[in-house]
Design a protein around this motif. Structure first.
Motif: not given
Length: 365
Positions: A140-141, A122-124, A90-95, A130-135
């Motif tokens: 991220i939010a 990305l979530t899809w 989540p940290e890298m996704t936010g960046l 097999g992973f979950t990205l918590d939006r």
């Protein structure tokens, strides 16, 4: 003959890397396999293939292509930053989202809607691996909320093609076989409020082809289209017009008759000389090109430079045109377009009586 005749790194969940620029749909590879503790068999292997087919059908081809590009872009960004795209962070996704919005790098800042779409991609993609990205994760939010608050703009809508426009557009078409087809595409797409993918996916009858997106029944009073659309199956009734020159059903019948189409795709390519219909279904990009070409030929919005005129119109201009031109109760337009809410229908209405209900006077002022 196809449309061309007319003009015409990621890693797996176990951590092993594959080419991050490979845009393959993960549902078509090892994403759906038998558990390691289950012995394979011919029957089970066939079921795996069947499950993969269903997984591919979970989203449209255009959506899957967009998601593949989203993943390729994110994986390339990770590689340039010296990090791995898996497992999700989540940290890298936010960046990453912040980088997309800032425009500080070599690429220009993206719009809020595009950034939101990238996050959905990305979530899809993570889910397929097999992973979950918590939006909802705060990294991220909160970043996305800040981007929307700082950079959000009113949506840029495509211009609606109104009744007088569509008549001018079809008037530019010849009466050869190709012209008959394109006339039917424009009039049927306009009167039906159809998406371009819905237009080209139509078959003559039910179950004619495996890739069918619906079929047509021609009746005395009009045509009934049964569509497997973006929001599920729905029926669209298209009545006959006031004259043969403007009637979508007459245009459709003319095309089907002279093209000798009584089975399979309704809208197909033609030979180079324009005298013979082929078997290959048209691509939905043909509809977009047809709209832009006839808009130019008809002189619509001629006060603008050609580049600006082309940018104003797209396949959605047909749906917006019907929603804006049909002078009927809003609920009928909503049903016709297959919208779940009246608010969505209003987004398509470029002109309407906005003050028909005056709550100021109704409140006594």
């Amino acid at each position: 003959m196809s449309e061309n005749n007319e003009k015409s790194s990621s890693a797996q969940p176990n951590g092993s890397c594959v080419n991050e620029d490979d845009g393959r749909d993960p549902t078509s590879s090892e994403a759906l396999t038998l558990p390691t503790f289950v012995a394979g068999s011919g029957t089970l292997d066939r079921l795996v293939d069947t499950a993969r087919d269903y997984a591919r059908a979970a989203a449209s081809d255009n959506t899957l292509k967009a998601y593949a590009k989203d993943w390729a872009h994110f994986a390339r960004w990770c590689r340039m930053k010296g990090i791995e795209p898996l497992p999700p962070s989540p940290e890298m996704t936010g960046l990453y989202l912040a980088d997309l919005a800032s425009g500080l790098g070599p690429s220009p800042a993206l719009s809020v809607s595009t950034i939101d779409r990238r996050l959905s991609g990305l979530t899809w993609n993570y889910a397929q691996r097999g992973f979950t990205l918590d939006r909802k994760n705060r990294h991220i939010a909160t970043v996305l909320a800040g981007i929307k608050r700082k950079h959000a703009r009113p949506p840029v809508q495509k211009e609606a093609i109104l009744a007088e426009d569509i008549l001018a557009m079809v008037a530019t078409l010849p009466y050869d076989l190709r012209g008959l087809r394109d006339r039917a595409i424009l009039l049927l797409g306009y009167a039906g409020g159809l998406r371009r993918s819905e237009i080209v996916s139509l078959d003559r009858h039910k179950n004619d082809t495996p890739d069918s997106g619906g079929w047509i029944e021609i009746m005395d009073q009009g045509a009934l289209l049964t569509l497997n659309a973006k929001t599920g199956w729905r029926e669209v009734e298209i009545g006959r017009g006031s004259s043969d020159q403007t009637c979508p059903i007459h245009a459709l019948a003319q095309w089907l008759h002279f093209a000798k189409i009584d089975f399979g795709p309704v809208f197909v390519g033609t030979s180079r000389d324009g005298k013979r219909a082929l078997e290959a279904r048209l691509n939905d990009k043909h509809v977009a090109r047809l709209i832009k070409r006839t808009v130019l030929n008809a002189g619509i919005r001629s006060e603008l430079p050609e580049k600006e005129r082309l940018a104003l119109f797209s396949g959605h201009s047909l749906r917006a045109g019907l929603a804006s031109s049909a002078e009927v109760d809003e609920r009928y337009v909503q049903k016709h377009l297959g919208h779940a809410t009246a608010e969505m229908t209003r987004r398509y209405q470029r002109r309407r009586d906005r003050f028909r209900v005056n709550l100021t006077k109704a409140a006594g002022l």
